[in-house]
Scaffold this motif. Structure first.
Motif, short mmCIF file in Angstrom:
data_model
loop_
_atom_site.label_atom_id
_atom_site.label_comp_id
_atom_site.label_asym_id
_atom_site.label_seq_id
_atom_site.Cartn_x
_atom_site.Cartn_y
_atom_site.Cartn_z
N ASN A 113 0.83 -1.19 0.00
CA ASN A 113 0.00 0.00 0.00
C ASN A 113 0.88 1.25 0.00
OD1 ASN A 113 -2.94 -0.89 0.30
ND2 ASN A 113 -1.94 -2.11 1.89
N ALA A 114 0.28 2.37 -0.39
CA ALA A 114 1.02 3.62 -0.55
C ALA A 114 1.74 3.99 0.74
CB ALA A 114 0.06 4.75 -0.95
N GLY A 115 3.02 4.35 0.61
CA GLY A 115 3.82 4.75 1.76
C GLY A 115 4.49 3.62 2.49
N TYR A 116 4.16 2.38 2.10
CA TYR A 116 4.74 1.21 2.75
C TYR A 116 5.51 0.37 1.75
CZ TYR A 116 1.59 2.56 6.49
OH TYR A 116 0.95 3.27 7.47
N MET A 117 6.27 -0.58 2.25
CA MET A 117 7.03 -1.46 1.37
C MET A 117 6.10 -2.42 0.63
SD MET A 117 10.25 -2.52 3.77
CE MET A 117 10.95 -1.38 4.97
N ALA A 118 6.62 -2.98 -0.46
CA ALA A 118 5.95 -4.06 -1.17
C ALA A 118 6.57 -5.39 -0.73
CB ALA A 118 6.11 -3.88 -2.67
N VAL A 119 5.91 -6.47 -1.07
CA VAL A 119 6.47 -7.79 -0.76
C VAL A 119 7.85 -7.94 -1.39
CG1 VAL A 119 6.18 -10.28 -1.11
CG2 VAL A 119 4.21 -8.89 -0.45
#
Length: 601
Positions: free
Chosen positions: A65-71
């Motif tokens: 999600n926006a502002g957070y890391m991706a897998v």
């Protein structure tokens, strides 16, 4: 500055404190990162440069999600030797949730992270909120350790505490750590925390949230983090940097899933603990305090409530921007009301406030990510409990839950109680309007008392910058009660008494396409007018129109106004005489008639 220069500067600062140049005992440093914020990738690059490994505690609902890391970001971290740990699915306060929801939060986060391919043995308590039940749940979900905060002495707190945690910890499910790193931290603070631990030996954990050049709470700059990482590389061989898993050790235990959610109720109030009566450590169970921006917000329970013995009081001071509110816990559904995409919901809450308030709404999507959705119109200040009500738009596709609460977005005091949320699809429709010629206003002469000084089926309202005071007086036109409004300190906006803006129990019913005769008796020291609202097909109240002005009057005078045709889809009307300047207005004997068959004035 070169790395050598940074080291020289750091050592110069330490010399003044006469701290030992050589470690007295083996010391372990762990660099931990909470919440999965995307800007922590800058710290990972710096650690990779210096050959340091960190532990990243991840709320799996935030990922992708926006502002957070991706897998893919997490996978790159793990490939470079960093540890991925658990932090609940939705970053939930485990001390305020029912036990099944605590288990879902802790266990399912570990399941999600494991399913993405990670070795997950370490946990950190969100908000550092921990009790014995939470520790047991973390252990039972298969973790080997769990980190708290603020249990190691520094200039930021815990005076008299130890300089370091023991290795192994006395309680691996509540390991001691420094206060979380915030913007006031300096290089000297980092260095002192390490050298003091070196003087006694043991383990010192640092907790970071944001690594960014943009200043903000819980944020330090990449430059400062680089200086600290560079300095750590110069420590004696007896001081090592390890992940939490490397410090604790142990095997990877099997994953355990949390209990399934019970089926949501199909009708009635969907809010759990709606009157806030069930408390856990003095906090209403299934509720959480929230806010953002620059302001000081204080939440307390007060007694008595509107009903029962508990209500919640929010005080905001030092306001610059942002807001503060009490919400049903942003969780996986053990507390937050379940909801269905495409449905609309009637929201209600009783409040007293010294300032304007409004509903702030969020919805849950994906694994457990909460998204700000929308806000209601403002509800005006009220000295006695008033009911705020509003109907939401249709819930977006993919959403599975709603959380909402009345907020403050200025300095002031707000007290709330008796929350409700009902699905409009299951709500009982209002009865059809009475025959023409019937006064459609309930409690038209204001004789039946409601809560405090507000008549039953009526509410105060207003907006803008002014001071409005409502009271019941005995100088009535008929009966024994009338309503007085006094406005002072007027800058802009208005204030008025209206039929309650509800879903049908008090607001006068109306038929789209019809016109209505509105009437009220008043005395006033200044001009007044009718402000008129209608409830649309979605159940939302919207401003409609205002009448011409009525002149000041020293004795009771009847104001009357015929509305335009009610817009398509509208189902009810609410109206009241207002003040839009300093003055005093007394009203009584309201009426609303369908113009077909309305009695003569």
């Amino acid at each position: 500055m070169t790395a050598a220069g940074i080291v020289a500067l750091a050592l110069t600062g330490l010399a003044a404190q006469a701290l030992p140049a050589q470690a007295a005992a083996p010391t372990v440093v762990s660099l931990t990162f909470d919440d999965g914020n995307a800007d922590q990738l800058a710290a990972a690059q710096i650690m990779n440069t210096y050959g340091l490994d960190g532990t990243f505690f991840i709320p799996s609902g935030n990922i992708n999600n926006a502002g957070y890391m991706a897998v893919s970001d997490l996978q790159a971290l793990a490939a470079n030797g960093h540890e991925i740990g658990g932090h609940t699915v939705t970053h939930a306060d485990l001390t305020t949730l029912p036990s099944d929801e605590v288990t879902r939060q802790v266990c399912n986060d570990r399941v999600n992270l494991t399913n993405w391919g990670f070795r997950v043995t370490s946990f950190a308590y969100p908000f550092s909120a921990v009790n014995s039940a939470a520790q047991t749940t973390v252990r039972d979900c298969g973790y080997n350790s769990a980190r708290a905060l603020g249990d190691i002495q520094s200039r930021f707190g815990c005076s008299g505490c130890a300089w370091a945690e023991t290795v192994p910890p006395l309680n691996p499910f509540r390991t001691a750590a420094l206060d979380q790193v915030d913007s006031p931290w300096t290089l000297a603070d980092f260095q002192n925390s390490v050298t003091r631990a070196e003087s006694v030996g043991g383990w010192v954990q640092f907790t970071f949230h944001h690594i960014s050049s943009t200043p903000g709470p819980l944020t330090i700059s990449p430059t400062l983090f680089t200086q600290f990482a560079s300095w750590l590389k110069t420590r004696p061989a007896t001081t090592t940097v390890k992940t939490v898993d490397q410090v604790i050790g142990g095997t990877v235990k099997p994953v355990v899933s949390g209990p399934a959610l019970p089926p949501p109720p199909s009708s009635g109030n969907l809010v759990k603990n709606p009157s806030l009566e069930t408390l856990v450590s003095g906090v209403p169970q299934c509720w959480q305090a929230a806010g953002y921006g620059t302001n000081t917000r204080t939440f307390t329970t007060v007694s008595p409530g509107r009903t029962g013995s508990v209500a919640e009081r929010l005080v905001v001071s030092g306001y610059v921007n942002g807001d503060a509110r009490l919400l049903p816990s942003l969780d996986l559904g053990g507390c937050s009301p379940a909801a269905t995409p495409g449905h609309t919901y009637n929201l209600g809450a009783w409040y007293k406030s010294t300032a304007n308030t409004q509903f702030a709404l969020y919805y849950r999507t994906g694994l457990g990510y909460w998204v700000y959705w929308t806000s209601s119109p403002w509800f005006g200040p009220a000295t006695t409990f008033q009911r705020a009500s509003w109907t939401t738009p249709a819930l977006p596709s993919g959403a599975s839950g709603i959380s909402f609460g009345l907020n403050l977005f200025s300095n002031g005091t707000l007290t709330t109680d008796d929350y409700e949320m009902t699905d409009t699809a299951s709500s009982t429709p209002p009865p059809p309007p009475p025959p023409a010629g019937t006064n459609l206003v309930q409690n038209a002469s204001l004789e039946t008392a409601g809560t405090g000084t507000t008549p039953q089926c009526w509410q105060t309202a207003g907006y803008g910058s002014n001071t409005a005071s409502f009271s019941t007086v005995s100088t009535a036109r008929t009966g024994t009660k009338a309503e007085r409004l006094v406005m002072t300190n007027y800058v802009d906006g208005d204030a008025k008494l209206l039929q309650t803006l509800d879903s049908g129990s008090c607001a006068p019913p109306a038929v789209a396409g019809h016109t209505y005769s509105l009437r009220a008796w008043y005395t006033s020291t200044t001009v007044t007018q009718f402000a008129v609202y209608y409830r649309n097909s979605a159940g939302t109240w919207v401003y409609w129109t205002s009448s011409p002005w009525f002149a000041a009057a020293g004795s009771y005078t009847q104001a009357s106004f015929t509305t335009p045709a009610l817009p398509s889809g509208a189902t009810a009307i609410s109206f009241g005489l207002n003040l839009f300047r300093n003055g005093t207005l007394i009203t009584d004997d309201y009426a609303m008639y369908d113009t077909i068959g309305a009695p003569s004035l």
